[in-house]
Design a protein around this motif. Structure first.
Motif, PDB file in Angstrom:
ATOM      1  N   GLU A   1      26.350  38.692 -86.933  1.00 53.23           N
ATOM      2  CA  GLU A   1      25.220  39.598 -87.166  1.00 53.23           C
ATOM      3  C   GLU A   1      24.274  39.020 -88.224  1.00 53.23           C
ATOM      4  N   ASN A   2      24.831  38.465 -89.290  1.00 51.90           N
ATOM      5  CA  ASN A   2      23.987  37.860 -90.330  1.00 51.90           C
ATOM      6  C   ASN A   2      23.206  36.659 -89.788  1.00 51.90           C
ATOM      7  N   PHE A   3      23.867  35.897 -88.929  1.00 49.99           N
ATOM      8  CA  PHE A   3      23.209  34.735 -88.340  1.00 49.99           C
ATOM      9  C   PHE A   3      22.003  35.170 -87.502  1.00 49.99           C
ATOM     10  N   ALA A   4      22.187  36.215 -86.700  1.00 54.56           N
ATOM     11  CA  ALA A   4      21.098  36.712 -85.858  1.00 54.56           C
ATOM     12  C   ALA A   4      19.949  37.236 -86.721  1.00 54.56           C
ATOM     13  N   LEU A   5      20.260  37.918 -87.797  1.00 53.57           N
ATOM     14  CA  LEU A   5      19.214  38.414 -88.702  1.00 53.57           C
ATOM     15  C   LEU A   5      18.456  37.265 -89.348  1.00 53.57           C
ATOM     16  N   MET A   6      19.178  36.222 -89.725  1.00 51.69           N
ATOM     17  CA  MET A   6      18.531  35.048 -90.314  1.00 51.69           C
ATOM     18  C   MET A   6      17.591  34.393 -89.293  1.00 51.69           C
ATOM     19  N   LEU A   7      18.084  34.222 -88.061  1.00 49.51           N
ATOM     20  CA  LEU A   7      17.245  33.616 -87.013  1.00 49.51           C
ATOM     21  C   LEU A   7      16.028  34.478 -86.709  1.00 49.51           C
ATOM     22  N   GLU A   8      16.205  35.780 -86.693  1.00 50.58           N
ATOM     23  CA  GLU A   8      15.072  36.681 -86.439  1.00 50.58           C
ATOM     24  C   GLU A   8      14.020  36.544 -87.539  1.00 50.58           C
ATOM     25  N   GLY A   9      14.481  36.412 -88.797  1.00 47.56           N
ATOM     26  CA  GLY A   9      13.550  36.208 -89.904  1.00 47.56           C
ATOM     27  C   GLY A   9      12.790  34.900 -89.776  1.00 47.56           C
ATOM     28  N   ILE A  10      13.491  33.843 -89.399  1.00 48.97           N
ATOM     29  CA  ILE A  10      12.843  32.538 -89.205  1.00 48.97           C
ATOM     30  C   ILE A  10      11.819  32.630 -88.081  1.00 48.97           C
ATOM     31  N   TYR A  11      12.199  33.262 -86.984  1.00 45.43           N
ATOM     32  CA  TYR A  11      11.315  33.391 -85.818  1.00 45.43           C
ATOM     33  C   TYR A  11      10.032  34.126 -86.192  1.00 45.43           C
ATOM     34  N   GLU A  12      10.157  35.214 -86.909  1.00 50.11           N
ATOM     35  CA  GLU A  12       8.990  36.002 -87.318  1.00 50.11           C
ATOM     36  C   GLU A  12       8.154  35.269 -88.370  1.00 50.11           C
ATOM     37  N   ARG A  13       8.825  34.694 -89.347  1.00 48.83           N
ATOM     38  CA  ARG A  13       8.126  34.022 -90.452  1.00 48.83           C
ATOM     39  C   ARG A  13       7.275  32.851 -89.963  1.00 48.83           C
ATOM     40  N   HIS A  14       7.737  32.189 -88.929  1.00 51.28           N
ATOM     41  CA  HIS A  14       7.045  31.009 -88.429  1.00 51.28           C
ATOM     42  C   HIS A  14       6.159  31.298 -87.219  1.00 51.28           C
ATOM     43  N   SER A  15       5.929  32.552 -86.925  1.00 50.20           N
ATOM     44  CA  SER A  15       5.143  32.898 -85.730  1.00 50.20           C
ATOM     45  C   SER A  15       3.678  32.473 -85.847  1.00 50.20           C
ATOM     46  N   SER A  16       3.164  32.337 -87.055  1.00 47.34           N
ATOM     47  CA  SER A  16       1.750  31.973 -87.222  1.00 47.34           C
ATOM     48  C   SER A  16       1.527  30.471 -87.412  1.00 47.34           C
ATOM     49  N   VAL A  17       2.579  29.684 -87.350  1.00 47.44           N
ATOM     50  CA  VAL A  17       2.469  28.242 -87.606  1.00 47.44           C
ATOM     51  C   VAL A  17       1.553  27.554 -86.596  1.00 47.44           C
ATOM     52  N   LEU A  18       1.630  27.929 -85.343  1.00 47.10           N
ATOM     53  CA  LEU A  18       0.809  27.286 -84.318  1.00 47.10           C
ATOM     54  C   LEU A  18      -0.678  27.437 -84.626  1.00 47.10           C
ATOM     55  N   VAL A  19      -1.088  28.643 -84.997  1.00 44.50           N
ATOM     56  CA  VAL A  19      -2.492  28.887 -85.331  1.00 44.50           C
ATOM     57  C   VAL A  19      -2.886  28.104 -86.589  1.00 44.50           C
ATOM     58  N   GLN A  20      -2.018  28.086 -87.583  1.00 46.41           N
ATOM     59  CA  GLN A  20      -2.308  27.349 -88.822  1.00 46.41           C
ATOM     60  C   GLN A  20      -2.433  25.855 -88.562  1.00 46.41           C
ATOM     61  N   MET A  21      -1.554  25.298 -87.748  1.00 47.28           N
ATOM     62  CA  MET A  21      -1.605  23.869 -87.442  1.00 47.28           C
ATOM     63  C   MET A  21      -2.865  23.540 -86.636  1.00 47.28           C
TER      64      MET A  21
END
Length: 102
Positions: A1-21
Motif C-alpha cells: 500500500e505504501n509503495f502504491a501511494l509513493m508511485l501515485e505521488g510520483i505520477y502526480e508530481r511529474h504530470s507537468s514535466v512534459l509541458v515544462q520540457m
C-alpha cells in the motif's frame, strides 16, 4: 500500500514535466535562433570541422545533436516509467462492471 501511494505521488508530481520540457526546448530554440543564448562552450567544443579548419559558423538548434540525443533518451525513459506506473496503479483499482481495459 505504501509503495502504491509513493508511485501515485510520483505520477502526480511529474504530470507537468512534459509541458515544462516543451516550454524549455521552445525557449532554447528561440534563444539560439535570435542570439540571446550564448553557446560559446558549445562552439569551443565543436569549432573545428572534419578537416581541422576553424569553423565559425553560427550553431543552429537543429544541429545540436548531443542536446537532441539527451532529450530523446529523457523522453523515452519518461514514457516507459509513466507507462509502468500507470499500469501498476490501474491494476490496483477496483474493477468497473461492464468495462474492459485500463
Amino acid at each position: 500500500e505504501n509503495f502504491a501511494l509513493m508511485l501515485e505521488g510520483i505520477y502526480e508530481r511529474h504530470s507537468s514535466v512534459l509541458v515544462q520540457m516543451a516550454r524549455g526546448a521552445f525557449e532554447l530554440r528561440a534563444g539560439v535562433q535570435n542570439g540571446t543564448i550564448n553557446l560559446d562552450s558549445y562552439n569551443d567544443k565543436h569549432r573545428h570541422n572534419h578537416t581541422g579548419v576553424l569553423n565559425r559558423k553560427k550553431v543552429h538548434f537543429d544541429m545540436m545533436e548531443e542536446t537532441h540525443a539527451f532529450l530523446d533518451r529523457f523522453y523515452i525513459s519518461r514514457i516507459g516509467i509513466r507507462v509502468l506506473i500507470g499500469q501498476y496503479l490501474s491494476l490496483r483499482q477496483k474493477p468497473v462492471q461492464n468495462y474492459i481495459g485500463l
